[in-house]
Design an enzyme around this catalytic site. Sequence first.
Site, PDB file in Angstrom:
ATOM      1  CG  ASN A  92     -28.222 -86.130 -27.768  1.00  0.00           C
ATOM      2  OD1 ASN A  92     -28.287 -86.915 -28.703  1.00  0.00           O
ATOM      3  ND2 ASN A  92     -28.463 -84.838 -27.915  1.00  0.00           N
ATOM      4  CE  LYS A 126     -25.387 -82.952 -28.547  1.00  0.00           C
ATOM      5  NZ  LYS A 126     -24.918 -81.574 -28.356  1.00  0.00           N
ATOM      6  CG  HIS A 141     -30.938 -81.257 -28.544  1.00  0.00           C
ATOM      7  ND1 HIS A 141     -30.028 -80.403 -29.150  1.00  0.00           N
ATOM      8  CD2 HIS A 141     -30.297 -81.790 -27.468  1.00  0.00           C
ATOM      9  CE1 HIS A 141     -28.897 -80.429 -28.467  1.00  0.00           C
ATOM     10  NE2 HIS A 141     -29.026 -81.257 -27.447  1.00  0.00           N
ATOM     11  CD  GLU A 161     -26.803 -80.099 -31.053  1.00  0.00           C
ATOM     12  OE1 GLU A 161     -25.824 -79.808 -30.356  1.00  0.00           O
ATOM     13  OE2 GLU A 161     -27.133 -81.275 -31.316  1.00  0.00           O
ATOM     14  CD  GLU A 219     -29.579 -80.283 -23.560  1.00  0.00           C
ATOM     15  OE1 GLU A 219     -28.695 -81.076 -23.231  1.00  0.00           O
ATOM     16  OE2 GLU A 219     -29.941 -80.130 -24.748  1.00  0.00           O
ATOM     17  N   GLY A 254     -21.898 -78.167 -25.735  1.00  0.00           N
ATOM     18  CA  GLY A 254     -20.730 -78.433 -26.556  1.00  0.00           C
ATOM     19  C   GLY A 254     -19.676 -77.351 -26.526  1.00  0.00           C
ATOM     20  CB  SER A 260     -20.426 -78.378 -20.932  1.00  0.00           C
ATOM     21  OG  SER A 260     -20.352 -77.857 -22.252  1.00  0.00           O
TER      22      SER A 260
END
Length: 257
Positions: free
Chosen positions: A16, A18, A101, A103, A173, A179, A219
């Site tokens: 991904n 992003k 996701h 985010e 996730e 991140g 991560s």
Amino acid sequence: MNASMINKRKKIVAGNWKMNVLPSKVTEFIHELKERINTNEADVVVCPPFICLPSAVEACKNSIIRVGAQNMHWEEKGAFTGEVSPAMLVDMGVEYVIIGHSERRQYFAETDQTVNRKVHSAFKYGLKPIVCVGETLEQREQGITNDLLRMQTRIAVQGLTTQQVEELIIAYEPIWAIGTGKTATPEDANSATAEIRSVIRELYGDSTAEKIRIQYGGSVNAGNAGELFGMPDIDGGLVGGASLKVDEFEKIVKYDE
């Protein structure tokens, strides 16, 4: 759990990107990746920003690497300024799409219900959805991780056929690990993916539960991929920052070599 069934699940590693990588750099990046990744041991997917998708699809031709989008709308067309439809993705040659996701949920008001609508739409247009679920650090500390994962999974698959669920990919996730450099222990990650699989087993039976692929994301890097992917209920990874480095992503894909 039947070990022979586990061994039949092919790993899937998806990068991904992003909001990273300029359109002018996509072709060069993928061509370098193609030279290094030619294994059939795992399905490999790259998920660039929308504006990079045409170049990515062209660059991935004649390779094992497939292309996914990071999001989509559930409608085929309409007055939805700034959105991209599943029909547009398919027309470009995109095969996968990330849905829900954290985010997207955190910054763009995605809900479990819109995730379900998008999953149905993805299947309608022949896309392979990668559905993200996961908990925040606060939720984990409150001891409600499993309850949350069960709810998110149940709503995500609501109304799907058995065949669709078998083709679905779920990415666990933990939001606190995305991140941040923090990674769930392999045991904790496997416990969460096993809980997700148990929900599928309750809803669709043993056979479907053993066929669905469940990734870990948060991560993931070359140093921890082998241990994570070696767990019985983890079928690969949804990789963030490490997918932007050719060397690192190659090592993740070839985690068992």
